[in-house]
Design a protein around this motif. Structure first.
Motif, PDB file in Angstrom:
ATOM      1  N   MET A   1      13.404  72.600  74.492  1.00  0.00           N
ATOM      2  CA  MET A   1      12.413  72.748  74.029  1.00  0.00           C
ATOM      3  C   MET A   1      11.129  71.840  75.195  1.00  0.00           C
ATOM      4  N   SER A   2       9.952  72.169  75.829  1.00  0.00           N
ATOM      5  CA  SER A   2       9.754  71.760  76.213  1.00  0.00           C
ATOM      6  C   SER A   2       8.126  70.487  75.573  1.00  0.00           C
ATOM      7  N   PHE A   3       7.750  69.562  76.379  1.00  0.00           N
ATOM      8  CA  PHE A   3       6.612  68.843  76.456  1.00  0.00           C
ATOM      9  C   PHE A   3       5.100  69.985  77.505  1.00  0.00           C
ATOM     10  N   TYR A   4       4.425  70.303  77.027  1.00  0.00           N
ATOM     11  CA  TYR A   4       3.622  70.541  77.153  1.00  0.00           C
ATOM     12  C   TYR A   4       2.168  70.289  76.486  1.00  0.00           C
ATOM     13  N   VAL A   5       1.021  69.178  77.753  1.00  0.00           N
ATOM     14  CA  VAL A   5      -0.234  69.062  77.851  1.00  0.00           C
ATOM     15  C   VAL A   5      -1.525  70.416  77.884  1.00  0.00           C
ATOM     16  N   VAL A   6      -1.844  70.325  76.901  1.00  0.00           N
ATOM     17  CA  VAL A   6      -3.311  71.311  76.850  1.00  0.00           C
ATOM     18  C   VAL A   6      -4.286  70.468  77.142  1.00  0.00           C
ATOM     19  N   VAL A   7      -5.332  70.935  78.581  1.00  0.00           N
ATOM     20  CA  VAL A   7      -6.770  69.550  77.919  1.00  0.00           C
ATOM     21  C   VAL A   7      -7.634  70.781  77.737  1.00  0.00           C
ATOM     22  N   GLY A   8      -8.463  70.535  76.788  1.00  0.00           N
ATOM     23  CA  GLY A   8      -9.487  71.504  76.845  1.00  0.00           C
ATOM     24  C   GLY A   8      -9.312  72.237  75.279  1.00  0.00           C
ATOM     25  N   ALA A   9     -10.140  72.159  74.423  1.00  0.00           N
ATOM     26  CA  ALA A   9      -9.710  72.810  73.232  1.00  0.00           C
ATOM     27  C   ALA A   9     -10.194  73.980  72.931  1.00  0.00           C
ATOM     28  N   GLY A  10     -11.066  75.241  73.848  1.00  0.00           N
ATOM     29  CA  GLY A  10     -11.440  76.158  74.026  1.00  0.00           C
ATOM     30  C   GLY A  10     -11.095  77.238  72.764  1.00  0.00           C
ATOM     31  N   PRO A  11     -11.416  78.312  73.220  1.00  0.00           N
ATOM     32  CA  PRO A  11     -10.380  79.182  72.712  1.00  0.00           C
ATOM     33  C   PRO A  11      -9.603  79.599  73.305  1.00  0.00           C
ATOM     34  N   VAL A  12      -9.714  79.590  74.504  1.00  0.00           N
ATOM     35  CA  VAL A  12      -8.139  79.651  75.555  1.00  0.00           C
ATOM     36  C   VAL A  12      -7.272  78.291  75.416  1.00  0.00           C
ATOM     37  N   GLY A  13      -7.995  77.494  75.486  1.00  0.00           N
ATOM     38  CA  GLY A  13      -6.439  76.278  75.384  1.00  0.00           C
ATOM     39  C   GLY A  13      -6.787  75.860  74.526  1.00  0.00           C
ATOM     40  N   ARG A  14      -6.934  76.271  73.238  1.00  0.00           N
ATOM     41  CA  ARG A  14      -6.013  76.536  71.684  1.00  0.00           C
ATOM     42  C   ARG A  14      -5.295  77.735  71.570  1.00  0.00           C
ATOM     43  N   GLU A  15      -5.778  78.433  72.509  1.00  0.00           N
ATOM     44  CA  GLU A  15      -4.495  79.714  71.983  1.00  0.00           C
ATOM     45  C   GLU A  15      -3.489  79.172  72.372  1.00  0.00           C
ATOM     46  N   THR A  16      -3.355  79.080  73.913  1.00  0.00           N
ATOM     47  CA  THR A  16      -2.872  78.295  74.509  1.00  0.00           C
ATOM     48  C   THR A  16      -1.547  77.898  73.775  1.00  0.00           C
ATOM     49  N   ALA A  17      -1.746  75.973  73.364  1.00  0.00           N
ATOM     50  CA  ALA A  17      -1.229  75.715  72.657  1.00  0.00           C
ATOM     51  C   ALA A  17      -0.274  76.063  71.510  1.00  0.00           C
ATOM     52  N   GLY A 157     -14.370  82.445  69.351  1.00  0.00           N
ATOM     53  CA  GLY A 157     -14.839  81.551  69.515  1.00  0.00           C
ATOM     54  C   GLY A 157     -14.957  81.717  71.365  1.00  0.00           C
ATOM     55  N   ALA A 158     -15.085  83.333  71.719  1.00  0.00           N
ATOM     56  CA  ALA A 158     -16.096  82.817  72.975  1.00  0.00           C
ATOM     57  C   ALA A 158     -17.199  83.176  73.261  1.00  0.00           C
ATOM     58  N   ILE A 159     -18.171  82.436  74.375  1.00  0.00           N
ATOM     59  CA  ILE A 159     -19.899  82.680  74.244  1.00  0.00           C
ATOM     60  C   ILE A 159     -19.665  83.214  76.034  1.00  0.00           C
ATOM     61  N   SER A 160     -20.483  84.367  75.401  1.00  0.00           N
ATOM     62  CA  SER A 160     -20.989  85.171  77.052  1.00  0.00           C
ATOM     63  C   SER A 160     -22.444  85.901  75.933  1.00  0.00           C
ATOM     64  N   SER A 161     -23.531  86.471  77.559  1.00  0.00           N
ATOM     65  CA  SER A 161     -24.429  87.408  76.926  1.00  0.00           C
ATOM     66  C   SER A 161     -23.771  88.540  76.016  1.00  0.00           C
ATOM     67  N   PHE A 162     -22.901  88.595  76.720  1.00  0.00           N
ATOM     68  CA  PHE A 162     -22.623  90.025  75.669  1.00  0.00           C
ATOM     69  C   PHE A 162     -22.617  89.452  74.711  1.00  0.00           C
ATOM     70  N   SER A 163     -21.730  88.242  73.953  1.00  0.00           N
ATOM     71  CA  SER A 163     -20.478  88.375  73.249  1.00  0.00           C
ATOM     72  C   SER A 163     -21.919  87.625  71.865  1.00  0.00           C
ATOM     73  N   LEU A 164     -23.292  87.582  72.739  1.00  0.00           N
ATOM     74  CA  LEU A 164     -24.141  86.750  71.921  1.00  0.00           C
ATOM     75  C   LEU A 164     -25.215  87.592  71.453  1.00  0.00           C
ATOM     76  N   VAL A 165     -25.649  87.977  72.166  1.00  0.00           N
ATOM     77  CA  VAL A 165     -26.578  89.722  72.258  1.00  0.00           C
ATOM     78  C   VAL A 165     -26.079  90.252  71.520  1.00  0.00           C
ATOM     79  N   ALA A 166     -25.540  91.207  72.159  1.00  0.00           N
ATOM     80  CA  ALA A 166     -24.822  92.766  71.649  1.00  0.00           C
ATOM     81  C   ALA A 166     -23.898  92.847  71.414  1.00  0.00           C
ATOM     82  N   LEU A 167     -22.667  91.694  71.216  1.00  0.00           N
ATOM     83  CA  LEU A 167     -21.816  92.124  70.640  1.00  0.00           C
ATOM     84  C   LEU A 167     -21.828  92.184  69.018  1.00  0.00           C
ATOM     85  N   PRO A 168     -22.453  91.163  68.317  1.00  0.00           N
ATOM     86  CA  PRO A 168     -22.758  91.579  67.251  1.00  0.00           C
ATOM     87  C   PRO A 168     -24.025  92.450  66.196  1.00  0.00           C
TER      88      PRO A 168
END
Length: 209
Positions: A1-17, A157-168
């Motif tokens: 087992m290793s110890f890791y630190v993930v800085v940033g709790a956005g969609p990629v950071g949280r998924e990495t953790a 959780g991803a935010i881009s012009s596509f996800s905000l405008v078109a994806l819904p």
């Protein structure tokens, strides 16, 4: 087992953790607004990556630090530099490898298409210059550093012009309008794929930097 630190709790950071925790590793997920947590083997710690001493304290004995923090889009040229500097200094203080989440801005608008792994960075914008300087700071560190560069995000959780405008509308099967050339080739990165790539990069046995 290793110890890791993930800085940033956005969609990629949280998924990495999440991925690291489910592998049985001890993980700290930290950001200025880390929020609630129900991830296996993951502890959340509220902190500011610009405070290198505090991040080093959190990261003591860490095998690697994942730098997934994101500055406000309109403040990249000012806010990103203290974040990467604090993270690099913390990694150096504890002797942890550094895995940086980057993007494609540093290649510039005149980059070859498709991009390839040995293509040099050649920024043509302030934001691209900021991301390039961030990588230059990381690669000068006294610890091994590697960067994963992704394109615009798709995923929860991803935010881009596509996800905000078109994806819904697309998800609901409704017509949608989108500004731009609909025939232009554009790369997208699924957040879970980016996280898996970060985890894989942390175990890369070739030359870092």
């Amino acid at each position: 087992m290793s110890f890791y630190v993930v800085v940033g709790a956005g969609p990629v950071g949280r998924e990495t953790a999440r991925l690291l925790g489910e592998e049985g590793h001890d993980v700290v997920l930290t950001s200025r607004s880390v929020g609630s947590n129900a991830l296996q083997n993951v502890r959340t710690v509220q902190s500011d990556a610009t405070n290198a001493a505090e991040l080093a304290r959190i990261s003591r004995n860490a095998d690697a630090i994942f730098m997934c923090a994101m500055a406000a889009y309109h403040r990249w040229p000012t806010d990103f530099f203290p974040i990467i500097d604090g993270t690099v200094r913390a990694a150096e203080a504890v002797g942890a490898k550094l895995v940086v989440l980057g993007n494609l801005y540093g290649y510039g608008k005149d980059a070859e298409s498709p991009l390839h792994s040995d293509l040099s960075l050649d920024p043509t914008s302030k934001k691209g210059t900021a991301r390039t300087i961030m990588w230059q700071r990381a690669v000068r560190a006294d610890v091994p550093a590697v960067e994963v560069r992704s394109s615009d995000y798709l995923g929860h959780g991803a935010i881009s012009s596509f996800s905000l405008v078109a994806l819904p509308s697309i998800i609901e099967g409704k017509p949608t309008a989108f500004i731009g050339n609909l025939d232009a080739t554009h790369a997208w990165s699924f957040t879970k794929d980016v996280a898996r790539t970060l985890v894989a990069a942390s175990r890369y046995t070739g030359e870092w930097g």
